[in-house]
Write a protein that holds these residues in place. Structure first.
Motif, PDB file in Angstrom:
ATOM      1  N   VAL A   1       1.054  12.460   4.255  1.00 23.54           N
ATOM      2  CA  VAL A   1       2.513  12.405   4.140  1.00 23.54           C
ATOM      3  C   VAL A   1       2.982  10.964   4.012  1.00 23.54           C
ATOM      4  O   VAL A   1       3.859  10.649   3.193  1.00 23.54           O
ATOM      5  CB  VAL A   1       3.183  13.102   5.350  1.00 23.54           C
ATOM      6  CG1 VAL A   1       4.681  12.846   5.376  1.00 23.54           C
ATOM      7  CG2 VAL A   1       2.893  14.602   5.322  1.00 23.54           C
ATOM      8  N   LEU A   2       2.400  10.062   4.786  1.00 17.08           N
ATOM      9  CA  LEU A   2       2.759   8.643   4.717  1.00 17.08           C
ATOM     10  C   LEU A   2       2.436   8.068   3.341  1.00 17.08           C
ATOM     11  O   LEU A   2       3.251   7.353   2.745  1.00 17.08           O
ATOM     12  CB  LEU A   2       2.023   7.861   5.809  1.00 17.08           C
ATOM     13  CG  LEU A   2       2.307   6.366   5.887  1.00 17.08           C
ATOM     14  CD1 LEU A   2       3.784   6.120   6.184  1.00 17.08           C
ATOM     15  CD2 LEU A   2       1.440   5.725   6.952  1.00 17.08           C
ATOM     16  N   LEU A   3       1.275   8.399   2.818  1.00 20.53           N
ATOM     17  CA  LEU A   3       0.883   7.916   1.492  1.00 20.53           C
ATOM     18  C   LEU A   3       1.831   8.446   0.409  1.00 20.53           C
ATOM     19  O   LEU A   3       2.235   7.701  -0.494  1.00 20.53           O
ATOM     20  CB  LEU A   3      -0.562   8.312   1.192  1.00 20.53           C
ATOM     21  CG  LEU A   3      -1.177   7.773  -0.095  1.00 20.53           C
ATOM     22  CD1 LEU A   3      -1.124   6.246  -0.136  1.00 20.53           C
ATOM     23  CD2 LEU A   3      -2.609   8.256  -0.221  1.00 20.53           C
ATOM     24  N   ILE A   4       2.214   9.706   0.515  1.00 18.40           N
ATOM     25  CA  ILE A   4       3.167  10.280  -0.441  1.00 18.40           C
ATOM     26  C   ILE A   4       4.501   9.533  -0.372  1.00 18.40           C
ATOM     27  O   ILE A   4       5.090   9.188  -1.399  1.00 18.40           O
ATOM     28  CB  ILE A   4       3.371  11.789  -0.184  1.00 18.40           C
ATOM     29  CG1 ILE A   4       2.103  12.565  -0.551  1.00 18.40           C
ATOM     30  CG2 ILE A   4       4.576  12.329  -0.953  1.00 18.40           C
ATOM     31  CD1 ILE A   4       2.097  14.001  -0.075  1.00 18.40           C
TER      32      ILE A   4
ATOM     33  N   LYS B   1       8.102   5.670  -3.532  1.00 21.13           N
ATOM     34  CA  LYS B   1       9.035   4.554  -3.646  1.00 21.13           C
ATOM     35  C   LYS B   1       8.512   3.450  -4.571  1.00 21.13           C
ATOM     36  O   LYS B   1       9.197   2.473  -4.823  1.00 21.13           O
ATOM     37  CB  LYS B   1       9.329   3.976  -2.265  1.00 21.13           C
ATOM     38  CG  LYS B   1      10.058   4.958  -1.352  1.00 21.13           C
ATOM     39  CD  LYS B   1      10.345   4.329  -0.014  1.00 21.13           C
ATOM     40  CE  LYS B   1      10.901   5.269   1.011  1.00 21.13           C
ATOM     41  NZ  LYS B   1      11.700   6.350   0.604  1.00 21.13           N
ATOM     42  N   SER B   2       7.315   3.613  -5.092  1.00 18.79           N
ATOM     43  CA  SER B   2       6.701   2.575  -5.919  1.00 18.79           C
ATOM     44  C   SER B   2       7.002   2.808  -7.400  1.00 18.79           C
ATOM     45  O   SER B   2       7.561   3.836  -7.780  1.00 18.79           O
ATOM     46  CB  SER B   2       5.185   2.553  -5.696  1.00 18.79           C
ATOM     47  OG  SER B   2       4.582   3.663  -6.326  1.00 18.79           O
ATOM     48  N   LYS B   3       6.610   1.839  -8.236  1.00 22.29           N
ATOM     49  CA  LYS B   3       6.756   1.993  -9.682  1.00 22.29           C
ATOM     50  C   LYS B   3       5.905   3.147 -10.205  1.00 22.29           C
ATOM     51  O   LYS B   3       6.218   3.755 -11.217  1.00 22.29           O
ATOM     52  CB  LYS B   3       6.345   0.691 -10.389  1.00 22.29           C
ATOM     53  CG  LYS B   3       7.366  -0.400 -10.264  1.00 22.29           C
ATOM     54  CD  LYS B   3       6.849  -1.728 -10.771  1.00 22.29           C
ATOM     55  CE  LYS B   3       6.681  -1.760 -12.254  1.00 22.29           C
ATOM     56  NZ  LYS B   3       6.286  -3.100 -12.759  1.00 22.29           N
TER      57      LYS B   3
ATOM     58  N   SER C   1       2.288  10.102  -6.466  1.00 22.85           N
ATOM     59  CA  SER C   1       2.515  10.877  -5.238  1.00 22.85           C
ATOM     60  C   SER C   1       2.241  12.368  -5.472  1.00 22.85           C
ATOM     61  O   SER C   1       1.971  13.095  -4.522  1.00 22.85           O
ATOM     62  CB  SER C   1       3.935  10.667  -4.709  1.00 22.85           C
ATOM     63  OG  SER C   1       4.887  11.160  -5.623  1.00 22.85           O
ATOM     64  N   GLY C   2       2.278  12.816  -6.729  1.00 19.48           N
ATOM     65  CA  GLY C   2       1.936  14.196  -7.048  1.00 19.48           C
ATOM     66  C   GLY C   2       0.442  14.466  -7.012  1.00 19.48           C
ATOM     67  O   GLY C   2       0.015  15.623  -6.967  1.00 19.48           O
ATOM     68  N   LEU C   3      -0.360  13.413  -7.023  1.00 15.28           N
ATOM     69  CA  LEU C   3      -1.815  13.571  -6.958  1.00 15.28           C
ATOM     70  C   LEU C   3      -2.311  13.673  -5.513  1.00 15.28           C
ATOM     71  O   LEU C   3      -3.295  14.358  -5.241  1.00 15.28           O
ATOM     72  CB  LEU C   3      -2.487  12.380  -7.656  1.00 15.28           C
ATOM     73  CG  LEU C   3      -4.003  12.374  -7.734  1.00 15.28           C
ATOM     74  CD1 LEU C   3      -4.508  13.569  -8.528  1.00 15.28           C
ATOM     75  CD2 LEU C   3      -4.484  11.079  -8.373  1.00 15.28           C
ATOM     76  N   VAL C   4      -1.603  13.043  -4.600  1.00 12.56           N
ATOM     77  CA  VAL C   4      -2.040  12.999  -3.194  1.00 12.56           C
ATOM     78  C   VAL C   4      -2.226  14.390  -2.584  1.00 12.56           C
ATOM     79  O   VAL C   4      -3.237  14.637  -1.922  1.00 12.56           O
ATOM     80  CB  VAL C   4      -1.082  12.131  -2.345  1.00 12.56           C
ATOM     81  CG1 VAL C   4      -1.442  12.187  -0.868  1.00 12.56           C
ATOM     82  CG2 VAL C   4      -1.106  10.690  -2.838  1.00 12.56           C
ATOM     83  N   PRO C   5      -1.292  15.340  -2.795  1.00  8.89           N
ATOM     84  CA  PRO C   5      -1.506  16.666  -2.202  1.00  8.89           C
ATOM     85  C   PRO C   5      -2.755  17.366  -2.723  1.00  8.89           C
ATOM     86  O   PRO C   5      -3.249  18.307  -2.102  1.00  8.89           O
ATOM     87  CB  PRO C   5      -0.256  17.459  -2.600  1.00  8.89           C
ATOM     88  CG  PRO C   5       0.750  16.448  -2.948  1.00  8.89           C
ATOM     89  CD  PRO C   5       0.009  15.252  -3.459  1.00  8.89           C
TER      90      PRO C   5
END
Length: 119
Positions: free
Chosen positions: A15-18, A23-25, A30-34
């Motif tokens: 969750v923290l990584l997402i 918020k990054s460029k 973030s769609g890959l993390v899950p």
């Protein structure tokens, strides 16, 4: 108890990584993390230690089929995002996921040849 705590830490880290990536460029990452197999690793370890390797293979195969409801969810998010606000988009996409997951479960329990047998 320590095992449960470590599992919670893995989820919190995801969750923290997402949150950081969103918020990054490169917010789309973030769609890959899950899709990192955090919970699959836990499930496969538990099945692999408590059941047979055949059961592990069955679990992995079902995991492959479980990509169908997830893909349907993503298609629904993409489609509905053109027509509705965020809450409606995610709500309807979740209903789509539930529908496809239900169909998968019914189909799996009806047609999977080794379900219920321990051969």
């Amino acid at each position: 108890m320590i095992s449960l705590f470590l599992k919670c830490l893995l989820g919190a880290a995801a969750v923290l990584l997402i949150a950081v990536l969103s918020k990054s460029k490169s917010f789309f990452i973030s769609g890959l993390v899950p899709l990192f197999p955090t919970f699959a690793l836990i499930a496969h370890y538990i099945v692999g230690t408590e059941r047979t390797m055949k059961d592990l293979r069955t679990t992995a195969l079902f995991g492959l089929y479980s990509l169908i409801p997830y893909a349907a969810y993503l298609v629904a998010v993409y489609y509905f995002s053109y027509k509705f606000d965020l809450v409606w988009t995610l709500s309807m996409a979740t209903v789509v996921w539930l529908f496809f997951a239900f169909i998968l479960l019914v189909g799996w329990t009806k047609f999977h040849p080794t379900l219920g047998s321990n051969v």
